[in-house]
Write an enzyme that holds these catalytic residues in place. Structure first.
Site, PDB file in Angstrom:
ATOM      1  N   GLU A   1       8.678  16.272  15.541  1.00 31.07           N
ATOM      2  CA  GLU A   1       8.937  16.298  14.101  1.00 31.07           C
ATOM      3  C   GLU A   1       7.908  17.194  13.406  1.00 31.07           C
ATOM      4  OE1 GLU A   1       8.040  12.820  11.688  1.00 31.07           O
ATOM      5  OE2 GLU A   1       9.958  13.043  10.676  1.00 31.07           O
TER       6      GLU A   1
ATOM      7  N   GLU B   1      10.657   2.016   9.786  1.00 30.56           N
ATOM      8  CA  GLU B   1      11.481   3.197   9.480  1.00 30.56           C
ATOM      9  C   GLU B   1      10.611   4.399   9.781  1.00 30.56           C
ATOM     10  OE1 GLU B   1      14.546   2.992   8.433  1.00 30.56           O
ATOM     11  OE2 GLU B   1      14.708   0.905   7.814  1.00 30.56           O
TER      12      GLU B   1
ATOM     13  N   CYS C   1      12.629  12.534   5.677  1.00 29.90           N
ATOM     14  CA  CYS C   1      12.867  12.108   7.066  1.00 29.90           C
ATOM     15  C   CYS C   1      14.306  12.399   7.487  1.00 29.90           C
ATOM     16  CB  CYS C   1      12.554  10.626   7.206  1.00 29.90           C
ATOM     17  SG  CYS C   1      13.411   9.631   5.984  1.00 29.90           S
TER      18      CYS C   1
ATOM     19  N   LYS D   1       0.854  -1.195   0.000  1.00 28.27           N
ATOM     20  CA  LYS D   1       0.000   0.000   0.000  1.00 28.27           C
ATOM     21  C   LYS D   1       0.882   1.235   0.000  1.00 28.27           C
ATOM     22  CE  LYS D   1      -2.242   2.673   3.361  1.00 28.27           C
ATOM     23  NZ  LYS D   1      -2.322   3.855   2.519  1.00 28.27           N
TER      24      LYS D   1
HETATM   25  P1  NDP Z   1       2.031   7.947   8.142  1.00 24.47           P
HETATM   26  O1  NDP Z   1       2.560   7.184   9.280  1.00 24.47           O
HETATM   27  O2  NDP Z   1       0.840   8.794   8.357  1.00 24.47           O
HETATM   28  O3  NDP Z   1       1.644   6.994   6.935  1.00 24.47           O
HETATM   29  C1  NDP Z   1       2.568   6.085   6.363  1.00 24.47           C
HETATM   30  C2  NDP Z   1       1.786   4.976   5.687  1.00 24.47           C
HETATM   31  O4  NDP Z   1       1.105   4.211   6.674  1.00 24.47           O
HETATM   32  C3  NDP Z   1       0.712   5.479   4.737  1.00 24.47           C
HETATM   33  O5  NDP Z   1       0.620   4.603   3.650  1.00 24.47           O
HETATM   34  C4  NDP Z   1      -0.515   5.438   5.599  1.00 24.47           C
HETATM   35  O6  NDP Z   1      -1.688   5.406   4.878  1.00 24.47           O
HETATM   36  C5  NDP Z   1      -0.275   4.149   6.362  1.00 24.47           C
HETATM   37  N1  NDP Z   1      -1.039   4.014   7.596  1.00 24.47           N
HETATM   38  C6  NDP Z   1      -1.638   4.977   8.344  1.00 24.47           C
HETATM   39  N2  NDP Z   1      -2.255   4.426   9.411  1.00 24.47           N
HETATM   40  C7  NDP Z   1      -2.050   3.098   9.352  1.00 24.47           C
HETATM   41  C8  NDP Z   1      -2.424   1.988  10.173  1.00 24.47           C
HETATM   42  N3  NDP Z   1      -3.169   2.139  11.274  1.00 24.47           N
HETATM   43  N4  NDP Z   1      -2.016   0.766   9.821  1.00 24.47           N
HETATM   44  C9  NDP Z   1      -1.248   0.586   8.725  1.00 24.47           C
HETATM   45  N5  NDP Z   1      -0.885   1.580   7.892  1.00 24.47           N
HETATM   46  C10 NDP Z   1      -1.264   2.827   8.207  1.00 24.47           C
HETATM   47  O7  NDP Z   1       3.257   8.784   7.578  1.00 24.47           O
HETATM   48  P2  NDP Z   1       3.215   9.867   6.445  1.00 24.47           P
HETATM   49  O8  NDP Z   1       2.684   9.279   5.192  1.00 24.47           O
HETATM   50  O9  NDP Z   1       2.587  11.104   7.004  1.00 24.47           O
HETATM   51  O10 NDP Z   1       4.786  10.118   6.204  1.00 24.47           O
HETATM   52  C11 NDP Z   1       5.537  11.006   6.928  1.00 24.47           C
HETATM   53  C12 NDP Z   1       6.289  10.294   8.026  1.00 24.47           C
HETATM   54  O11 NDP Z   1       7.106   9.286   7.476  1.00 24.47           O
HETATM   55  C13 NDP Z   1       7.225  11.221   8.768  1.00 24.47           C
HETATM   56  O12 NDP Z   1       7.129  10.975  10.147  1.00 24.47           O
HETATM   57  C14 NDP Z   1       8.599  10.810   8.261  1.00 24.47           C
HETATM   58  O13 NDP Z   1       9.643  11.074   9.128  1.00 24.47           O
HETATM   59  C15 NDP Z   1       8.404   9.356   8.046  1.00 24.47           C
HETATM   60  N6  NDP Z   1       9.406   8.852   7.127  1.00 24.47           N
HETATM   61  C16 NDP Z   1      10.403   8.052   7.606  1.00 24.47           C
HETATM   62  C17 NDP Z   1      11.409   7.598   6.774  1.00 24.47           C
HETATM   63  C18 NDP Z   1      12.488   6.688   7.260  1.00 24.47           C
HETATM   64  O14 NDP Z   1      13.148   6.087   6.426  1.00 24.47           O
HETATM   65  N7  NDP Z   1      12.704   6.547   8.552  1.00 24.47           N
HETATM   66  C19 NDP Z   1      11.445   8.004   5.355  1.00 24.47           C
HETATM   67  C20 NDP Z   1      10.346   8.831   4.959  1.00 24.47           C
HETATM   68  C21 NDP Z   1       9.369   9.241   5.824  1.00 24.47           C
HETATM   69  P3  NDP Z   1      -2.507   6.779   4.613  1.00 24.47           P
HETATM   70  O15 NDP Z   1      -1.616   7.665   3.830  1.00 24.47           O
HETATM   71  O16 NDP Z   1      -3.682   6.330   3.873  1.00 24.47           O
HETATM   72  O17 NDP Z   1      -2.827   7.335   5.974  1.00 24.47           O
END
Ligand code: NDP
Length: 480
Positions: free
Chosen positions: A384, A248, A282, A173
């Site tokens: 963050e 991550e 990130c 997803k």
């Molecule tokens: P989210 O945690 O909101 O979402 C990440 C993914 O998880 C999306 O596909 C989201 O779907 C999905 N998701 C949300 N809720 C659930 C759940 N309950 N169960 C399973 N999947 C779920 O992050 P963001 O998309 O807002 O991304 C930004 C964040 O990602 C920042 O905190 C950033 O630091 C982190 N990040 C970390 C990286 C790393 O390598 N450490 C690299 C890049 C980003 P949906 O969009 O539909 O809500």
């Protein structure tokens, strides 16, 4: 209006619910496509397809799996213009950046893991005259891969490529906010002749599709990149089911600048490490710590450079920053800027929404923002923000810089600027982060372990670490 489809069992499918969600172009603030509002029923169909495909994909010679991945890489390269444009429209990032970074690196991910699997070997442990142990590494089954919106295809492929290379089938997803390039990838997979059911992409909301993937009993491993709070929810669901997890998560990365650094190189890179992708990486260095003796020199030079950055239409080659990914996220960032003011911060530049003219007049743009005068413990410096906002803090000694750097719950990456080689190594050893860049930023070698400590994650991806994560290990002991 373009309707995105799920990609299940090699075919394009409507969501079982027949419901769709709006997909926005953040640069114009308008809806430009529709995303399947899928749920656990679509995930179940995808899991069934993946289960069927696993019996043949997992035993396919690695050379053949490699060929499939290399074909996908080649098609991504061939379609770089289309993919980059789609990424830019979906996410708001400048088109030149999508081309230079996101899509290029997505192709590299498939290339890298498509060839890495050919060289992946397991260990043996000889017991001299007693016997020998050898270690088998096998594909596990169905991998659940969930990725965020900031580097959509890049991070999606970062998970999918090693999972497939190692012989797993995938139910994936992408973020519901940026689904377009994942959809285009499914078209590429069809063109590349990837066997049906090997990769399945189910679009929709995190709390429906994401949750259905993480809680599904037939998905024994989850690779997730996203926010720390979501990571906690996923861990709480997956841990009692004893799933293998790679998380991550977020970061609040320190960028530590010593007086003896190469000032011009540091300044150039610090502008990038602060504001690339509107600060929505990130790995961006959002807390900048500067040795007191050069604080004013740095502040003046940095603010002068930041004021010259152009916030503009992502299509425009001269735009340094494009749009923020969503209105909701823009409001969140603006609320942190207000919080910074309440906490005693002084805005040195930026701080406001940018209203552009023409087709972007309703888009979600923000000025790159630099703040000083905050304590290292305040919320602005602890939480963050994930936007074009950085704080400046002076430090007196190496120990103080280290103390400030390690003072948040996060530990993803850090950057050090110094010409003193001993200090660089000393600091790199003591800093609590999974990645340390010395006199550079975002220089990536795909063989290296990637991931964070503390609230920035669990486990490592990249190189052999990814192939180890996506395989099950078994020790076999033979007595002579
Ligand atoms: P989210 O945690 O909101 O979402 C990440 C993914 O998880 C999306 O596909 C989201 O779907 C999905 N998701 C949300 N809720 C659930 C759940 N309950 N169960 C399973 N999947 C779920 O992050 P963001 O998309 O807002 O991304 C930004 C964040 O990602 C920042 O905190 C950033 O630091 C982190 N990040 C970390 C990286 C790393 O390598 N450490 C690299 C890049 C980003 P949906 O969009 O539909 O809500």
């Amino acid at each position: 209006m373009l309707k995105i489809s799920n990609y299940i069992n090699g075919s394009f499918a409507e969501p079982v619910s027949k419901q769709y969600l709006d997909n926005y172009n953040p640069a114009t603030g308008t809806i430009y496509s529709l995303i399947p509002d899928s749920d656990e029923r679509d995930v179940q169909v995808a899991v069934d397809a993946a289960k069927n495909a696993f019996s043949s994909w997992s035993v396919l010679p690695k050379e053949e799996r490699s060929n499939h991945l290399l074909k996908i890489a080649q098609l991504i390269e061939e379609k770089i213009d289309v993919l980059a444009e789609a990424e830019s429209i979906d996410n708001g990032k400048p088109l030149w950046l999508a081309k230079k970074m996101d899509i290029t690196r997505a192709a590299s991910n498939f290339q890298f893991f498509g060839t890495a699997i050919l060289h992946f070997a397991s260990e043996s442990h000889s017991m001299e005259n007693v016997g020998i142990n050898y270690t088998l590494r096998s594909p596990i089954g169905i991998a659940g891969c969930i990725s965020p919106w900031n580097l959509p295809l890049y991070l999606f492929s970062w998970k999918i490529a090693p999972a497939l290379a190692a012989g797993n089938c995938v139910v994936a997803k992408s973020s519901e906010i940026t689904p377009m390039t994942a959809y285009l990838l499914s078209e590429i997979c069809v063109e590349a002749g990837l066997p049906k059911g090997v990769l399945n992409i189910v679009h929709g909301l995190g709390n429906k599709v994401g949750n259905a993937i993480t809680s599904h009993p037939d998905i024994p491993l989850i690779s997730f990149t996203g926010g720390t709070q979501t990571g906690k929810t996923i861990a709480a669901t997956a841990a009692p089911m004893f799933k293998k997890l790679s998380l991550e998560l977020g970061g609040k990365n320190p960028n530590i600048i010593f007086a003896d650094c190469d000032f011009n190189a540091m300044l150039e890179t610090t502008v990038r490490s602060s504001f690339t992708n509107q600060g929505q990486i990130c790995l961006c260095g959002s807390r900048i710590f500067i040795e007191k003796s050069i604080y004013d020199k740095f502040k003046n030079a940095f603010v002068e450079r930041v004021k010259k950055l152009k916030v503009g239409n992502p299509k425009d080659d001269t735009s340094n920053l494009g749009a923020i990914v969503s209105q909701q996220h823009m409001k969140k960032i603006l609320s942190y800027i207000e919080l910074a003011k309440q906490e005693g911060g002084k805005i040195l530049c930026g701080g406001n929404q940018v209203i552009l003219k023409g087709e972007c007049e309703n888009g979600w743009f923000l000025e790159p923002t630099v703040i000083e005068g905050l304590s290292h413990t305040c919320r602005t410096n602890q939480e963050e923000i994930f936007g074009p906002v950085v704080t400046l803090t002076p430090f007196a000694t190496e120990e103080e810089a280290l103390f400030f750097a390690n003072s948040t719950p996060y530990g993803l990456s850090s950057t050090l600027w110094t010409q003193d080689i001993s200090r660089a190594h000393r600091m790199a050893d003591k800093i609590k982060s999974g990645i340390v860049w010395i006199n550079c930023w975002l220089v990536r070698d795909l063989r290296t372990p990637f991931g964070g400590v503390k609230n920035s994650g669990v486990g490592r991806e990249g190189g052999w670490e990814a192939l180890k994560f996506f395989t099950e290990i078994k020790n076999v002991c033979i007595k002579y």
